[in-house]
Design an enzyme around this catalytic site. Structure first.
Site, mmCIF file in Angstrom:
data_model
loop_
_atom_site.group_PDB
_atom_site.id
_atom_site.type_symbol
_atom_site.label_atom_id
_atom_site.label_comp_id
_atom_site.label_asym_id
_atom_site.label_seq_id
_atom_site.Cartn_x
_atom_site.Cartn_y
_atom_site.Cartn_z
ATOM 1 N N LYS A 183 0.891 -1.169 0.000
ATOM 2 C CA LYS A 183 0.000 0.000 0.000
ATOM 3 C C LYS A 183 0.927 1.216 0.000
ATOM 4 O O LYS A 183 1.383 1.679 1.039
ATOM 5 C CB LYS A 183 -0.883 -0.027 1.251
ATOM 6 C CG LYS A 183 -2.220 0.659 1.087
ATOM 7 C CD LYS A 183 -2.147 2.133 0.783
ATOM 8 C CE LYS A 183 -1.824 2.993 1.966
ATOM 9 N NZ LYS A 183 -1.511 4.404 1.597
ATOM 10 N N GLU A 259 9.812 1.404 10.736
ATOM 11 C CA GLU A 259 10.854 2.403 10.503
ATOM 12 C C GLU A 259 10.152 3.757 10.545
ATOM 13 O O GLU A 259 9.392 4.103 9.638
ATOM 14 C CB GLU A 259 11.528 2.138 9.155
ATOM 15 C CG GLU A 259 12.194 0.760 9.160
ATOM 16 C CD GLU A 259 12.972 0.423 7.896
ATOM 17 O OE1 GLU A 259 12.569 0.863 6.812
ATOM 18 O OE2 GLU A 259 13.987 -0.282 8.018
ATOM 19 N N CYS A 293 14.034 10.710 6.474
ATOM 20 C CA CYS A 293 13.893 10.450 7.904
ATOM 21 C C CYS A 293 15.211 10.629 8.642
ATOM 22 O O CYS A 293 15.228 10.845 9.846
ATOM 23 C CB CYS A 293 13.374 9.038 8.113
ATOM 24 S SG CYS A 293 14.451 7.802 7.361
ATOM 25 N N GLU A 395 9.614 16.352 15.219
ATOM 26 C CA GLU A 395 10.042 16.191 13.824
ATOM 27 C C GLU A 395 9.254 17.158 12.937
ATOM 28 O O GLU A 395 8.024 17.190 12.980
ATOM 29 C CB GLU A 395 9.788 14.750 13.352
ATOM 30 C CG GLU A 395 10.300 14.512 11.939
ATOM 31 C CD GLU A 395 9.910 13.138 11.371
ATOM 32 O OE1 GLU A 395 8.734 12.755 11.494
ATOM 33 O OE2 GLU A 395 10.790 12.484 10.803
HETATM 34 P P1 NAD Z 1 2.534 8.598 7.215
HETATM 35 O O1 NAD Z 1 2.714 7.848 8.484
HETATM 36 O O2 NAD Z 1 1.568 9.715 7.181
HETATM 37 O O3 NAD Z 1 2.082 7.613 6.042
HETATM 38 C C1 NAD Z 1 2.839 6.477 5.685
HETATM 39 C C2 NAD Z 1 1.930 5.436 5.078
HETATM 40 O O4 NAD Z 1 1.020 4.957 6.067
HETATM 41 C C3 NAD Z 1 1.068 5.954 3.923
HETATM 42 O O5 NAD Z 1 1.018 4.948 2.929
HETATM 43 C C4 NAD Z 1 -0.298 6.152 4.588
HETATM 44 O O6 NAD Z 1 -1.378 6.063 3.702
HETATM 45 C C5 NAD Z 1 -0.308 4.985 5.559
HETATM 46 N N1 NAD Z 1 -1.203 5.137 6.721
HETATM 47 C C6 NAD Z 1 -1.529 6.272 7.369
HETATM 48 N N2 NAD Z 1 -2.338 5.989 8.413
HETATM 49 C C7 NAD Z 1 -2.530 4.646 8.426
HETATM 50 C C8 NAD Z 1 -3.273 3.746 9.243
HETATM 51 N N3 NAD Z 1 -3.973 4.174 10.295
HETATM 52 N N4 NAD Z 1 -3.237 2.428 8.940
HETATM 53 C C9 NAD Z 1 -2.518 1.975 7.895
HETATM 54 N N5 NAD Z 1 -1.804 2.772 7.069
HETATM 55 C C10 NAD Z 1 -1.797 4.099 7.334
HETATM 56 O O7 NAD Z 1 3.994 9.071 6.792
HETATM 57 P P2 NAD Z 1 4.393 9.995 5.569
HETATM 58 O O8 NAD Z 1 3.919 11.382 5.866
HETATM 59 O O9 NAD Z 1 3.984 9.316 4.322
HETATM 60 O O10 NAD Z 1 6.006 9.939 5.639
HETATM 61 C C11 NAD Z 1 6.786 10.804 6.400
HETATM 62 C C12 NAD Z 1 7.174 10.157 7.719
HETATM 63 O O11 NAD Z 1 7.831 8.927 7.474
HETATM 64 C C13 NAD Z 1 8.166 10.978 8.525
HETATM 65 O O12 NAD Z 1 7.805 10.896 9.877
HETATM 66 C C14 NAD Z 1 9.486 10.259 8.311
HETATM 67 O O13 NAD Z 1 10.452 10.443 9.305
HETATM 68 C C15 NAD Z 1 9.033 8.843 8.235
HETATM 69 N N6 NAD Z 1 10.008 7.998 7.528
HETATM 70 C C16 NAD Z 1 10.774 7.128 8.252
HETATM 71 C C17 NAD Z 1 11.730 6.342 7.609
HETATM 72 C C18 NAD Z 1 12.629 5.371 8.349
HETATM 73 O O14 NAD Z 1 13.290 4.561 7.698
HETATM 74 N N7 NAD Z 1 12.696 5.416 9.676
HETATM 75 C C19 NAD Z 1 11.884 6.443 6.232
HETATM 76 C C20 NAD Z 1 11.087 7.348 5.534
HETATM 77 C C21 NAD Z 1 10.141 8.133 6.197
HETATM 78 O O1 6OD Z 2 18.530 3.713 2.761
HETATM 79 C C1 6OD Z 2 17.641 3.008 3.243
HETATM 80 O O2 6OD Z 2 17.641 1.777 3.190
HETATM 81 C C2 6OD Z 2 16.531 3.652 3.942
HETATM 82 N N1 6OD Z 2 15.644 2.800 4.515
HETATM 83 C C3 6OD Z 2 16.424 4.989 3.977
HETATM 84 C C4 6OD Z 2 15.423 5.678 4.643
HETATM 85 C C5 6OD Z 2 15.323 6.999 4.512
HETATM 86 C C6 6OD Z 2 14.298 7.734 5.165
HETATM 87 O O3 6OD Z 2 13.672 8.664 4.673
#
Ligand code: NAD
Ligand code: 6OD
Length: 491
Positions: A183, A259, A293, A395
């Site tokens: 998804k 993550e 992230c 964040e």
């Molecule tokens: P988000 O949590 O809003 O959405 C991520 C996904 O989850 C989307 O596909 C969304 O539709 C889905 N989603 C939302 N609510 C849900 C629910 N209740 N049940 C199931 N699915 C649901 O995140 P975003 O705004 O798309 O991305 C930005 C965030 O992601 C930032 O906080 C960033 O730090 C984090 N991020 C973390 C990593 C990591 O590796 N740690 C990597 C990339 C992004």
């Molecule tokens: O490099 C990767 O494998 C990874 N998971 C990066 C994540 C970046 C976050 O926005």
């Protein structure tokens, strides 16, 4: 499909090898100018059910019977097919995210292919433990472990590195013999569907890779995590969303890998290679318009170089070129959406209310063309906030950092660790002994010394605290995406 006088592309769900429409559609926007790229078919509960059913059925078919060598060979073919359609993926990813084409060309698309190659190779070579065990009667038993697929994996991904993060989970899941229902983020649907075409070309059987589109709550995301026939859920996104998913998944007692968000620190010592550090920290703060992230939103600088550092980082920020993602000279694209820009701007406002000095930026640029309909924002540097300020603790996920001085190593370590998050840190010093010492005290999952976002896909990746649960990467991914079965044989 005809919408008014324009032909608009329709992005469809992919279930059991077929592209499937649905009643409800939503618009996919180009964040660089706000134009509609496509209409996206939103999967309802029945379609999610059909996708999970197809994934379950595929486990019993050809895919379930393939040996590791053949599975790995097919994953290499997926990587080949991504590389063969490189420009196609690139165009779609840039339109969906607004990121500079130069960045997607060097990071997002090559990494998608690399994800398939590394896990294909790893699954063939990764060994498992075995023990020769003494029995009470003085004889021996042999213990050895085998890997089995978990089953159907639900994969939920965000918008910031759409294809990179999707394939980061799909590749090891398939390498371990699972089937998947993904998804993708509602903001960036395009490349997941291209990947479906590639899967077919590469000989991945129908039902092994399924895509459902939609939102989170009361939409495809929630329907997928609620589904009783999904065996495990892997999620990348915001910490709060992770908490909501955890609650949903808890009822079925399923493995989760999370993550999540970060509020990462960069710690800069006075003895650093100054120019290299300015460039490195600038990347760590502003890459992908701060929407990684791992980005550093807190920068701690030894007091003796603080003023010079802030001034040079300001010059660097002011030299970054905002503009069309398609121009090779562009350094920064827009934020992902109007809503996200409003969130980041609300933090720029809050920073002023909390007493910050705005060294540069703090608003919306005027680009003087159709890009003004997009979601651009100025790269911003703040100073002068207490560590307790919300802008230092929460964040923001934009091109912004707060820079604070420190006097001693202990103080720097304390400030860097003073957060509920714990994803990544970077340490900048020419004293490697200090680099090791400080790195080992960071309460995070990943620490870089004199570099940032330098990735070896075999290494553990993940966070502590609000930044996540579990580790992926290398053998850690294989361990999450498989069930280990220990077999004990009395000899
Ligand atoms: P988000 O949590 O809003 O959405 C991520 C996904 O989850 C989307 O596909 C969304 O539709 C889905 N989603 C939302 N609510 C849900 C629910 N209740 N049940 C199931 N699915 C649901 O995140 P975003 O705004 O798309 O991305 C930005 C965030 O992601 C930032 O906080 C960033 O730090 C984090 N991020 C973390 C990593 C990591 O590796 N740690 C990597 C990339 C992004
Ligand atoms: O490099 C990767 O494998 C990874 N998971 C990066 C994540 C970046 C976050 O926005």
């Amino acid at each position: 499909m005809r919408r008014g006088s324009r032909l608009v592309k329709v992005i469809q769900n992919h279930i059991d090898g077929k592209f499937v429409r649905s009643v409800h559609e939503f618009a996919d926007l180009n964040p660089a100018d706000g134009s509609v790229i496509a209409q996206v078919c939103e999967a309802d509960r029945d379609l999610v059910d059909a996708a999970v059913g197809a994934a379950r059925k595929a486990l019993q078919g050809e895919w379930g019977r393939l040996g590791v060598r053949e599975r790995a060979a097919r994953l290499h073919r997926v990587a080949d097919a991504i590389e063969a359609r490189f420009e196609y993926f690139l165009t779609a990813e840039v339109a969906d995210t607004g990121k500079p084409v130069s960045l997607a060309r060097k990071l997002d698309i090559p990494r998608a292919a690399a994800n398939f190659r590394i896990f294909a190779d790893l699954v063939k070579s990764a060994g498992l433990e075995s023990f020769q065990t003494e029995t009470p009667d003085g004889k021996n038993a042999l213990n050895y472990a085998i890997r089995k697929p978990l089953g159907v994996i639900g994969i939920i991904t965000p918008w910031n590195l759409p294809l990179l993060l999707l394939t980061w989970k799909v590749a090891p899941a398939l390498a371990c013999g699972n089937t998947v229902v993904v998804k993708p983020s509602e903001e960036t649907p395009a490349t997941a569907t291209l990947l479906a075409e590639v899967m077919q070309e590469a000989g991945i059987p129908n039902g092994v890779y399924n895509v459902v589109y939609g939102f989170g709550p009361n939409s495809a995301g929630e329907f997928l995590t609620q589904h009783p026939d999904v065996n495990a859920v892997t999620f990348t996104g915001e910490s709060q969303t992770g908490a909501a998913i955890m609650k949903t998944v808890a009822a079925g007692v399923k493995p989760v890998s999370f993550e999540l968000g970060g509020k990462n620190a960069a710690v800069v010592f006075g003895d650093c290679d100054f120019e290299e550090t300015i460039n490195g920290v600038s990347d760590a703060v502003f890459l992908n318009t701060g929407q990684v992230c791992l980005c550093a939103e807190r920068v701690y600088v030894e007091r003796k170089i603080f003023d010079r550092f802030v001034d040079e980082l300001r010059k660097k920020a002011e030299s970054l070129r905002l503009g069309s993602p398609l121009e090779s000279a562009t350094n920064l694209g827009p934020l992902i959406s109007k809503q996200h820009r409003e969130k980041v701007l609300s933090y720029y406002k809050l920073a002023r209310e909390e007493g910050a000095q705005v060294v540069t930026g703090g608003g919306v640029p005027s680009l003087g063309n159709s890009l003004d309909n997009g979601f651009f924002i100025q790269p911003t540097i703040l100073t002068g906030l207490p560590e307790s300020a919300r802008c230092v603790q929460e964040e923001i996920f934009g091109p912004v950092c707060h820079v604070a001085p420190f006097d001693t190593e202990e103080e720097a370590v304390h400030m860097a660790n003073d957060t509920k998050y714990g994803l990544a840190a970077s340490i900048w010093t020419s004293n490697l002994k200090r680099g090791h010492h400080v790195a080992q005290q960071m309460n995070v999952g990943i620490t870089w010394v004199n570099c940032w976002f330098l990735r070896d896909l075999r290494t553990p990746f993940g966070g502590v605290g609000l930044s996540g649960i579990g580790r992926e990467g290398g053998v850690h991914s294989l361990n999450f995406y498989s069930e280990l079965n220990n077999i004990c044989i009395r000899l």
